[in-house]
Each structure stands twice: as C-alpha cells, then as structure tokens.
Scaffold this active site. Structure first.
Site, mmCIF file in Angstrom:
data_model
loop_
_atom_site.group_PDB
_atom_site.id
_atom_site.type_symbol
_atom_site.label_atom_id
_atom_site.label_comp_id
_atom_site.label_asym_id
_atom_site.label_seq_id
_atom_site.Cartn_x
_atom_site.Cartn_y
_atom_site.Cartn_z
ATOM 1 N N CYS A 3 0.810 -1.220 0.000
ATOM 2 C CA CYS A 3 0.000 0.000 0.000
ATOM 3 C C CYS A 3 0.844 1.271 0.000
ATOM 4 C CB CYS A 3 -0.956 0.034 1.184
ATOM 5 S SG CYS A 3 -2.084 -1.353 1.291
ATOM 6 N N ARG A 60 4.124 -0.114 -4.596
ATOM 7 C CA ARG A 60 3.787 -0.639 -3.274
ATOM 8 C C ARG A 60 2.444 -1.365 -3.259
ATOM 9 N NH1 ARG A 60 6.946 1.770 0.837
ATOM 10 N NH2 ARG A 60 5.398 1.076 2.346
ATOM 11 N N TRP A 77 -2.639 -2.709 -1.768
ATOM 12 C CA TRP A 77 -2.337 -4.138 -1.907
ATOM 13 C C TRP A 77 -3.218 -4.838 -0.892
ATOM 14 C CZ3 TRP A 77 -0.571 -8.324 0.907
ATOM 15 C CH2 TRP A 77 -0.088 -9.414 0.163
ATOM 16 N N ASN A 79 -2.332 1.928 5.862
ATOM 17 C CA ASN A 79 -1.445 0.835 5.461
ATOM 18 C C ASN A 79 -1.170 0.012 6.702
ATOM 19 O OD1 ASN A 79 0.422 -0.858 4.318
ATOM 20 N ND2 ASN A 79 2.058 0.654 4.184
ATOM 21 N N GLY A 80 -1.389 -1.295 6.644
ATOM 22 C CA GLY A 80 -1.145 -2.155 7.802
ATOM 23 C C GLY A 80 -2.325 -3.057 8.084
ATOM 24 N N GLU A 124 17.829 -17.429 -6.818
ATOM 25 C CA GLU A 124 17.439 -16.080 -7.188
ATOM 26 C C GLU A 124 16.972 -16.015 -8.639
ATOM 27 O OE1 GLU A 124 16.839 -11.888 -7.114
ATOM 28 O OE2 GLU A 124 16.683 -13.538 -5.683
ATOM 29 N N LYS A 145 13.215 -14.807 -9.856
ATOM 30 C CA LYS A 145 12.968 -13.712 -10.786
ATOM 31 C C LYS A 145 12.006 -14.156 -11.894
ATOM 32 C CE LYS A 145 14.219 -10.627 -8.994
ATOM 33 N NZ LYS A 145 14.382 -11.296 -7.791
ATOM 34 N N GLU A 152 8.445 -14.536 -10.454
ATOM 35 C CA GLU A 152 7.837 -13.265 -10.070
ATOM 36 C C GLU A 152 7.240 -12.510 -11.244
ATOM 37 O OE1 GLU A 152 10.094 -11.300 -6.309
ATOM 38 O OE2 GLU A 152 11.298 -11.499 -8.122
ATOM 39 N N HIS A 175 18.118 -36.271 -6.648
ATOM 40 C CA HIS A 175 17.274 -36.670 -5.527
ATOM 41 C C HIS A 175 15.836 -36.174 -5.699
ATOM 42 C CE1 HIS A 175 20.678 -38.176 -3.151
ATOM 43 N NE2 HIS A 175 21.350 -37.185 -3.738
ATOM 44 N N LYS A 206 6.187 -4.180 -3.522
ATOM 45 C CA LYS A 206 7.624 -3.996 -3.310
ATOM 46 C C LYS A 206 8.025 -4.165 -1.860
ATOM 47 C CE LYS A 206 11.745 -2.856 -4.773
ATOM 48 N NZ LYS A 206 12.468 -3.805 -5.625
#
Length: 612
Positions: A2, A27, A73, A99-100, A485, A489, A492, A508, A607
């Site tokens: 947010c 955000r 968000w 926000n929260g 990583e 990417k 995402e 395995h 983000k």
C-alpha cells in the site's frame, strides 16, 4: 504494501496526489483512491491501477487544497471498488487511508455494531475510521486527540492519515510498524509512505517514529506528539534522493533500467569502503561492532525473498573467508519457532526497504534476548536502520521495479565487504589473497558492464522459451543461491513455474521432471565444482533436457554440451554471484516482456511487505 500520499497547503491537492500515487504504485496496485476537501468532502476510488482511477475521476470536480490518496495491496477484503481506500466514517464526517493490519478489528467492529454503526466494506480500515468518529463524538475532542485515544485501543500495525469535515485543511498522520514520512514546505505539508512523492517539492522531511502522531495545519508549525500525549521535537532530515532517479530515463521498464544501473549501484555500495592502496575495508556503520562480530558464536542473517538469497551468499562468504559460523533464517519462520538466541549472537537483518514486517519482528525478538542487532538496507531513515544498533546502507538508489535486481547485487557487495573486513581482522586470510580479492571486487562494476553486453543474445534465447511451463535452475557452491534467485525472478515476473536447486540434488527428485520440454539453466562458471557441474549437465542431456548454461568467458567444455551458452567475465569464485545473476535477470525480464506481463508491477506482489 500500500502507498499513502497526502497534501495540505495553498496549492491544488489532486495533481500532487495523483503524481504521488503513480510514484508509489510499486507498493500496491489492486485499487486506488483519493479524498479531497473543498468545503465538502469528495471521495473517488475504484478497483485497478492509478490510471483507472484517473479515468474514473474524469471530468468530476477535483478542486481542493487538502487531500489524501492511497494505492492498495489487498489484505482485508478482496480488491474491489468498495474495499478501496479512502474509507469514510458512517456519518461521512471523517475519511481515512491506512497501510497495515488492525489485528483486533473484529472485537472493535462488534462493539461498534452494537452502537448502531453499519459497515459497507470488508476492511479493518473502515472499522478504524468509525472508532475514531465514535471517540471524537463521545469525547467532544479534536481530530488529533480522537486519533490518539483511538490508537490506544488498537492492536496491530498502521500508517494512517485522517481528515475531518469539521476541521478543513487539517491532516492527522500516525504510524506504528509501517513507514510514514512528512515533507515540510512553505506553509504546506506533504505525506507519503516513502520519500519518492515528496522529493519534487521539498528536501526537508521528518520520518515518523513508532507511536508518533503529527497534526498538520497549513501555515502553522507541525505539531508532533506520541500516543501517550507527550510532545516530541521533530527531527528534520535532508533528502539525498534525486528526482531523475525516479524516472525511466528512456528505458521501457524500471526493471530494465535498474538492471543496467548495477555497475553504478555496485560501485556506489563500495565507494569509500575499499582503500586498495592501504589494503583497508571499512564499513563505518559496523565499525563499533567489529569485535562483537569477530567474537560472535554465530552470525544470523534474517531476511525474506531476494534478501534471503543475498544472505545465503553472505553465509558462504563469511564462513569461507572469516571462518565464523553463519545461519540464514527466513524472518517469518525465525520469529515463530522459539529460536535459541544468546548475547553472543549477532543478528543481521537484510532488507531492501528496511520496512519488512517479519524482518523487523525478528529483530525485536533477537534484541529482547540480548543479541546485537545490525542491519543492511537500502532506504535511509527506514525502520530497520532506526531500530538496529548499527549497520550499513547499500546505496543502490531507489528501486521501483517490484522484482529486486540492483538491490540484490548491492546487498551481496556489502556482504562481500563485511566478509573481507572480518577475515582481515581475524587473520583468517593470507595478506596476498586478501589484496587480490580487494582488486577483484573493485573490478566488478566494469565486469558487470561486460556481462550486460550479452543482452541481445539473451533476448534471442528468451524468444525460444517464452512459452515454457517449467524451468529448473541449478548451481553449486556460491552459485546455488544464484540459482534460487534466478528461479525467483522468472516466477515473479513471467508467472512461469521455476525451481532452484543445488546441482547435485537434482538426482534426488527433480531429475524425474526432465525431458525435452524442460529448460534447465545451469550456472557452470569456473571454480572447484566445475567438473561436478559438467557431470550434472551430462545427466540432464542424457534425458534430453535443454541446457542454458552461464559459463566463464573462454569456456569450451560446457559449450560443446549445452544448447545455449551465455558468457560472463572471469572472476574469483566468491564474487561469482555478482556476475552470474546478471544474465538471469535479463533472461527473466525478456521472457516476461515477450509474454506481455507487467514486469514492473507483477500480479499479487508489492515492493515492500509491511504486513505480516
């Protein structure tokens, strides 16, 4: 999570709010809205992005010199027009953005329902604005006092801004465990979740601390106090952020711009910290805690997502060079599993934003057990920077793309410096080797420039795999975290399922998935495990897997086996993640663009994760 923006002064609020929301859209972008005060209260909000909000507002009256805006968000309630912020109180007297998460919203809501309140949305935010109204009405107090008293009844995390019809032009802002910054202009104020919407108008800002409340009236001094009604003297800071850092600069996407900024961001993260001629590495924010680090029973990295991968590289670096035991913990798991922490431990948080809720909570837990807590983050004045005993900024500059790129390499750069500093202080590295590694590390920015020259080749390779449904990423040693990583990417931003594995673990389980339709990305750079990785490639090829290999320039053996190879410059193995990650970022980027995905704002992601 947010984005919050607010303005009060003599100018028109709406253009400032809309521009600010666009800068904060990384955000959250499920829905957005604005509230404007112009003798009356006008609220405009809708599901979708800020561009959808602009279209929704259309030719409606947007005049007013005070206003608040929000880009969401979703946490409480699905993304739709009704759940979008701002939220009004039942009478329409108050309007609030938030926000929260208010954890005890349900018990408050039940009590308010008993008192006749009716709710339209599914959000905890609507509960909070009605609680403030109830307190204001019953106590017959000012807006700021109603906010203060209400927040004493609230459990959870919040950054809020509130307006009232009865106090036109007044904004009241408060925070706990969620960032909020106030910009100071001439007779006017700006509020935002971070400094990006503010820098265009003023360089002077105040970062609110937990439990602080600000009352902002145009033409008057800011009144700052805490939840206990104690007056606080504002600490005014000057922003170092530059407006041009927030623009795309000719690139199609922020992500591509930020990939290409890595030679500069890595250099900035080293600047003033390596003195090669004197053989010195210095991290000023950690200097006071050198002996704590050297004598620590353990160094524990706590982080989430990409920062966790950087921490894993840090574990390899510090154990290899400085011979100190290191553990890398997901912050969200660490805080809930009753970990063993002592005063001899050093806990280091890694976070791009410095606001990650789980990481902050993990730090508070470690602090309560007597551990030394340090931070590695990118945002000056962030919560992690304030709560820790010390630490280092990465100096990556603002990262707008949701998928982290330059923040990762900057974090790894700072961790490399930390490992070298500790190794030199402990005497666990020979002088000659230490000096060689300093020279190698200082060469990384130029070598990233060289690695970026493979962009055209990577775009060609990407075209062949844009419709793949699954990817496997393999690496060994220092390059295992790079495999993780690289897979993250791709997931995402392209929404292709991808998994990273240590190359030897392929046998395995994951080997069962390999066939001619499974692209396998192998980081096969020169190093002690090179021959082992070659064997893993042969195992993939025997099962008709398609190999995309990241190799050291001049490699011949892997080139003969792989279907596609991407070269990176030769570098010491311990610094290979700084180069090997570059082509994987570009591969994910180009595949996502070809799949017509929004690479800067991937679905369901934000983000800065400021809620647990």
């Amino acid at each position: 999570m947010c984005g919050i923006v607010g303005y009060t002064g003599s100018g028109e609020a709406y253009p400032i709010l809309i521009k600010g929301l666009k800068r904060l859209e990384y955000r959250g972008y499920d829905s957005s809205g604005v509230a404007l005060m112009n003798g009356k209260l006008g609220v405009h909000k809708c599901k979708g992005k800020v561009a959808d909000l602009e279209a929704h507002v259309g030719a409606n009256d947007t005049s007013g010199s005070a206003g608040i805006g929000h880009t969401r968000w979703a946490t409480h309630g699905e993304p739709n027009d009704i759940n979008a912020h701002p939220h009004c109180s039942m009478s329409g007297e108050l309007v609030l953005i938030h926000n929260g998460i208010i954890e005890n919203y349900d018990s408050i809501k039940r009590e308010l329902v008993k008192r006749g309140y009716v709710f339209e949305s599914d959000t905890d935010t609507e509960v909070l604005v009605n609680l403030i109204e109830e307190v204001k009405k019953n106590e017959k107090c000012s807006l700021s006092e109603a906010v203060r008293k209400s927040l004493n009844e609230v459990i959870g995390a919040y950054a809020i801004v509130v307006m009232s019809k009865s106090e036109p032009g007044v904004l009241v802002a408060a925070r706990k465990s969620s960032p909020l910054v106030i910009g100071l202009g001439k007779g006017e104020f700006y509020i935002a979740s971070d400094a990006t919407p503010i820098v265009e108008y003023t360089k002077n800002v105040v970062y609110l601390e937990d439990g602080q409340i600000a009352e902002l009236k145009p033409g008057e001094e800011m009144r700052l106090f805490n939840i206990k009604n104690q007056s606080v003297t504002p600490y005014i800071q000057e922003l170092e952020l530059q407006l041009e850092q927030l623009e795309k600069g000719g690139y199609e996407h922020f992500m591509l711009k930020e990939i290409y900024e890595q030679p500069r961001s890595v250099l900035d993260s080293m600047r003033g910290r390596i003195l090669i001629d004197k053989g010195i590495v210095q991290l000023g924010g950690m200097a006071e805690y050198e002996q704590k680090l050297i004598n620590a029973d353990r160094i524990i990295f706590v982080a989430c997502g990409t920062s966790w991968h950087a921490g894993l590289v840090g574990e390899y670096l510090i154990e290899d060079l400085a011979r100190i035991s290191v553990e890398v913990e997901y912050a969200s798991e660490f805080r809930y599993r009753n970990p063993i922490i002592t005063e001899k431990d050093v806990v280091i948080a890694i976070s791009q934003s410095g606001e990650t809720a789980d990481t902050l909570a993990a730090l508070e837990l470690a602090k309560s057990k007597g551990a030394t807590i340090l931070g590695i983050c990118n945002v000056v004045g962030s919560s992690i920077a304030r709560v820790t005993h010390g630490g280092s900024y990465t100096h990556a500059g603002p990262e707008i793309g949701v998928a982290s790129t330059k923040a990762f390499t900057s974090q790894v750069t700072v961790l490399s410096l930390l490992a070298l500093m500790l190794a030199q202080k402990k005497g666990t590295i020979q002088r000659r080797r230490y000096q060689e590694l300093l020279v190698e590390l200082s060469s990384i920015p130029d070598k990233i420039e060289t690695a970026l020259e493979a962009n055209t080749l990577i775009e060609i390779i990407s075209a062949k795999f844009q419709n793949a449904r699954n990817f496997l990423y393999l690496g060994r040693g220092y390059c295992f975290p790079v495999a993780l990583e690289g897979a993250l990417k791709l997931k995402e931003i392209s929404y292709i399922h991808a998994e990273g594995y240590p190359a030897a673990e392929m046998k395995h389980g994951p080997i069962a998935l390999i066939d001619e339709e499974m692209p396998v990305v192998v980081i096969a750079t020169q190093g002690p495990s090179y021959e082992k990785v070659v064997s893993n490639i042969q195992e993939v090829k025997a099962r008709k897997g398609v190999i995309i290999a990241i190799v050291t320039e001049g490699d011949k053996m892997v080139k003969e086996m792989a279907d596609y190879t991407i070269e990176i410059p030769k570098i010491a193995e311990c610094f290979s993640p700084l180069l090997a990650s570059i082509p994987l970022q570009l591969l994910a980027y180009h595949i996502a663009v070809m799949r017509e995905c929004n690479v800067d704002q991937p679905r369901n992601l934000a983000k800065s994760v400021t809620v647990e």
